[in-house]
Design a protein around this motif. Structure first.
Motif, PDB file in Angstrom:
ATOM      1  N   ILE A 176       0.838  -1.198   0.000  1.00 42.04           N
ATOM      2  CA  ILE A 176       0.000   0.000   0.000  1.00 42.04           C
ATOM      3  C   ILE A 176       0.876   1.252   0.000  1.00 42.04           C
ATOM      4  O   ILE A 176       0.670   2.185  -0.774  1.00 42.04           O
ATOM      5  CB  ILE A 176      -0.926   0.007   1.224  1.00 42.04           C
ATOM      6  CG1 ILE A 176      -1.859  -1.211   1.199  1.00 42.04           C
ATOM      7  CG2 ILE A 176      -1.741   1.290   1.275  1.00 42.04           C
ATOM      8  CD1 ILE A 176      -2.605  -1.427   2.497  1.00 42.04           C
ATOM      9  N   ILE A 177       1.871   1.254   0.882  1.00 44.63           N
ATOM     10  CA  ILE A 177       2.695   2.443   1.070  1.00 44.63           C
ATOM     11  C   ILE A 177       3.766   2.576  -0.012  1.00 44.63           C
ATOM     12  O   ILE A 177       3.994   3.668  -0.547  1.00 44.63           O
ATOM     13  CB  ILE A 177       3.360   2.407   2.464  1.00 44.63           C
ATOM     14  CG1 ILE A 177       2.289   2.363   3.558  1.00 44.63           C
ATOM     15  CG2 ILE A 177       4.291   3.600   2.660  1.00 44.63           C
ATOM     16  CD1 ILE A 177       2.843   2.094   4.938  1.00 44.63           C
ATOM     17  N   LEU A 283      -1.332   0.196  -7.967  1.00 45.91           N
ATOM     18  CA  LEU A 283      -0.570  -0.871  -7.335  1.00 45.91           C
ATOM     19  C   LEU A 283      -0.810  -0.900  -5.830  1.00 45.91           C
ATOM     20  O   LEU A 283      -0.845  -1.966  -5.207  1.00 45.91           O
ATOM     21  CB  LEU A 283       0.922  -0.707  -7.639  1.00 45.91           C
ATOM     22  CG  LEU A 283       1.317  -0.793  -9.118  1.00 45.91           C
ATOM     23  CD1 LEU A 283       2.832  -0.718  -9.256  1.00 45.91           C
ATOM     24  CD2 LEU A 283       0.795  -2.074  -9.761  1.00 45.91           C
ATOM     25  N   SER A 284      -0.961   0.276  -5.229  1.00 50.24           N
ATOM     26  CA  SER A 284      -1.247   0.326  -3.799  1.00 50.24           C
ATOM     27  C   SER A 284      -2.627  -0.256  -3.487  1.00 50.24           C
ATOM     28  O   SER A 284      -2.824  -0.862  -2.427  1.00 50.24           O
ATOM     29  CB  SER A 284      -1.169   1.765  -3.295  1.00 50.24           C
ATOM     30  OG  SER A 284       0.157   2.247  -3.332  1.00 50.24           O
ATOM     31  N   ALA A 285      -3.589  -0.085  -4.394  1.00 47.60           N
ATOM     32  CA  ALA A 285      -4.918  -0.674  -4.189  1.00 47.60           C
ATOM     33  C   ALA A 285      -4.826  -2.192  -4.123  1.00 47.60           C
ATOM     34  O   ALA A 285      -5.548  -2.835  -3.341  1.00 47.60           O
ATOM     35  CB  ALA A 285      -5.862  -0.247  -5.312  1.00 47.60           C
ATOM     36  N   GLN A 286      -3.948  -2.765  -4.924  1.00 49.31           N
ATOM     37  CA  GLN A 286      -3.739  -4.207  -4.841  1.00 49.31           C
ATOM     38  C   GLN A 286      -3.197  -4.572  -3.462  1.00 49.31           C
ATOM     39  O   GLN A 286      -3.581  -5.588  -2.875  1.00 49.31           O
ATOM     40  CB  GLN A 286      -2.777  -4.682  -5.926  1.00 49.31           C
ATOM     41  CG  GLN A 286      -2.558  -6.191  -5.914  1.00 49.31           C
ATOM     42  CD  GLN A 286      -1.784  -6.681  -7.126  1.00 49.31           C
ATOM     43  OE1 GLN A 286      -1.745  -6.011  -8.162  1.00 49.31           O
ATOM     44  NE2 GLN A 286      -1.162  -7.830  -7.004  1.00 49.31           N
ATOM     45  N   GLY A 287      -2.318  -3.733  -2.938  1.00 51.12           N
ATOM     46  CA  GLY A 287      -1.799  -3.964  -1.597  1.00 51.12           C
ATOM     47  C   GLY A 287      -2.881  -3.900  -0.540  1.00 51.12           C
ATOM     48  O   GLY A 287      -2.866  -4.664   0.429  1.00 51.12           O
ATOM     49  N   VAL A 288      -3.845  -2.974  -0.706  1.00 50.46           N
ATOM     50  CA  VAL A 288      -4.957  -2.876   0.248  1.00 50.46           C
ATOM     51  C   VAL A 288      -5.758  -4.175   0.262  1.00 50.46           C
ATOM     52  O   VAL A 288      -6.088  -4.726   1.332  1.00 50.46           O
ATOM     53  CB  VAL A 288      -5.870  -1.684  -0.090  1.00 50.46           C
ATOM     54  CG1 VAL A 288      -7.121  -1.698   0.769  1.00 50.46           C
ATOM     55  CG2 VAL A 288      -5.124  -0.367   0.099  1.00 50.46           C
ATOM     56  N   GLY A 289      -6.073  -4.680  -0.925  1.00 45.82           N
ATOM     57  CA  GLY A 289      -6.822  -5.928  -1.002  1.00 45.82           C
ATOM     58  C   GLY A 289      -6.069  -7.088  -0.372  1.00 45.82           C
ATOM     59  O   GLY A 289      -6.648  -7.903   0.359  1.00 45.82           O
ATOM     60  N   ALA A 290      -4.767  -7.153  -0.648  1.00 48.13           N
ATOM     61  CA  ALA A 290      -3.963  -8.231  -0.082  1.00 48.13           C
ATOM     62  C   ALA A 290      -3.869  -8.114   1.432  1.00 48.13           C
ATOM     63  O   ALA A 290      -3.898  -9.124   2.147  1.00 48.13           O
ATOM     64  CB  ALA A 290      -2.566  -8.211  -0.705  1.00 48.13           C
ATOM     65  N   LEU A 291      -3.753  -6.887   1.938  1.00 50.35           N
ATOM     66  CA  LEU A 291      -3.681  -6.691   3.384  1.00 50.35           C
ATOM     67  C   LEU A 291      -4.980  -7.129   4.058  1.00 50.35           C
ATOM     68  O   LEU A 291      -4.958  -7.804   5.092  1.00 50.35           O
ATOM     69  CB  LEU A 291      -3.395  -5.225   3.708  1.00 50.35           C
ATOM     70  CG  LEU A 291      -3.342  -4.866   5.196  1.00 50.35           C
ATOM     71  CD1 LEU A 291      -2.243  -5.662   5.903  1.00 50.35           C
ATOM     72  CD2 LEU A 291      -3.135  -3.370   5.385  1.00 50.35           C
TER      73      LEU A 291
END
Length: 429
Positions: A176-177, A283-291
């Motif tokens: 995300i970051i 790409l950070s949105a993908q991180g949000v979903g994964a988190l």
């Protein structure tokens, strides 16, 4: 419950005295172990920098070349070098202390990334990036198998799923970051500074890995197998287990048709549309979903037979590429990336837990190296062919076709009988 017959270790379990376990509490949460804590801290730091690197490198190369071909050359060089050393890395990680391997490779990666940062900041010719990309790929090839095996040295039993989920949470927080930070840094002061941060993160991670202090492996007898024999043992086990190599084959196709195209076409299209900052947000949105998925997985117990739903979820991971080809805006791309992050994370935790449960500890790195090697060998093909195919047939056709093929192969893999039968033993201590 014992393993199903098709997943027995076929006499390849190491004697108990050969097992490597880290000092620290054997029960309770993984973070109660000092060794796992140092690994967790080091891995979290290195991931923070590494997840800034792709955005920074992509736009840094485009800034000095304005060429998708050069971006493809740099990324494919690193990937080919990584693949070329992956199997050797598996042999090394199963023969020597995995914490020592990680400490040394992190130091080397810090130095190579520092060199990349200097070249980008001084706007040197991109040909100079190729040897550094190759060196970084070699170091990654040595690192990945050690990462695949070390968690089983630090935790056991029910702690394996939780350890995987903890690491996934750290990785996804950085997802995300990291990309958004890299996008902002690249748009404001240049990608070289984000690469410099990645270099520093590797050096700090290496210091953390040096504090793990796994016990020394037993001295090898004079008549013990050679490195080549060890590597061949890993290959024999890998090819004898249909449940492993069928997933590897599926990901080889997935990586060529989906990930390779996404990594190259994504930044190129974004450079002319939503820009570096917008691409970082996607790409950070993908991180949000994964988190979100990793937090849920820390609390829930995986289903006893998890591979079929895990592979089916991977079919959803093609949506961002399809929407990219269709000309979707940042909002729709970010929404698809969010769903992709959840799907990929679910599969990752399932696959890691299944591997730790069903592969002998002494073979984990070697078997994992084959999984990574054959699964990513096609990645450079996808990276190099994406701009050529897009020029010949159009971006939309390449994206939609690649996504459809990638989704289909994941659904087909979910039908493999050995994968449908594989179980996770929730009764382990």
């Amino acid at each position: 419950m014992p393993k199903p017959e098709s997943f027995q270790d076929q006499g390849s379990e190491a004697p108990i005295s050969d097992a490597i376990t880290a000092p620290g509490p054997a029960s309770g949460g993984p973070l109660r172990s000092p060794a796992f804590r140092w690994f967790f801290i080091g891995r979290s730091i290195s991931m923070a920098g590494s997840l800034m690197s792709p955005v920074a490198l992509a736009f840094g190369v485009l800034e000095i070349t304005d060429s998708a071909a050069w971006l493809s050359a740099v990324t494919a060089t690193a990937m080919l070098a990584m693949a070329a050393t992956m199997l050797l890395g598996g042999g090394i990680a199963d023969r020597y202390r995995r914490d020592a391997v990680l400490s040394l490779t992190s130091l080397g990666a810090g130095l190579t990334q520092a060199g990349v940062a200097v070249l980008l900041l001084t706007h040197q010719h991109p040909v100079l990036l190729l040897p550094l990309a190759a060196s970084n790929g070699v170091l990654q090839g040595l690192t990945i198998p050690a990462l695949r095996g070390i968690v089983s040295n630090l935790v056991a039993g029910r702690g394996l799923q939780r350890a995987s989920s903890l690491l996934a949470s750290a990785r996804n927080t950085n997802r995300i970051i990291g990309p958004a930070t890299a996008g902002l840094l690249t748009a404001s002061i240049g990608g070289g500074w984000a690469i410099a941060a990645d270099a520093a993160s590797f050096l700090l991670a290496g210091a953390c890995f040096a504090r793990i202090s796994l016990p020394e492996r037993r001295p090898r007898a004079k008549d013990s197998p050679t490195m080549l024999a060890d590597m061949m043992e890993g290959w024999r086990y890998f090819k004898s287990q249909q449940w492993i190599w069928s997933v590897t084959v599926a990901f080889a196709i997935f990586n060529a048709t989906n990930r390779g195209a996404w990594q190259i076409l994504g930044p190129v299209i974004a450079n002319d549309t939503i820009g570096a900052a917008g691409w970082g947000l996607v790409l950070s949105a993908q991180g949000v979903g994964a988190l979100l998925a990793s937090v849920v997985l820390m609390k829930m117990t995986l289903m006893r037979r998890p591979m079929t739903p895990a592979l089916c979820s991977m079919a959803l991971a093609v949506l961002p590429l399809v929407l990219l080809g269709a000309g979707a805006n940042t909002f729709w791309l970010a929404g698809a990336a969010l769903l992709t992050g959840m799907s990929v994370e679910f599969f990752t935790v399932v696959w890691e837990t299944v591997n730790y449960t069903h592969i002998p500890e002494r073979l984990l790195s070697r078997v994992g190296a084959h999984d990574e090697f054959w699964g990513t060998l096609s990645f450079p093909l996808g990276q190099m062919s994406a701009p050529l195919l897009a020029a010949a047939f159009g971006t939309a056709a390449v994206a939609v076709t690649g996504g459809a093929v990638a989704a289909a192969v994941m659904l087909l893999a979910s039908l493999v009988p050995s994968l449908r039968r594989i179980e996770i033993n929730h009764d382990d201590a």
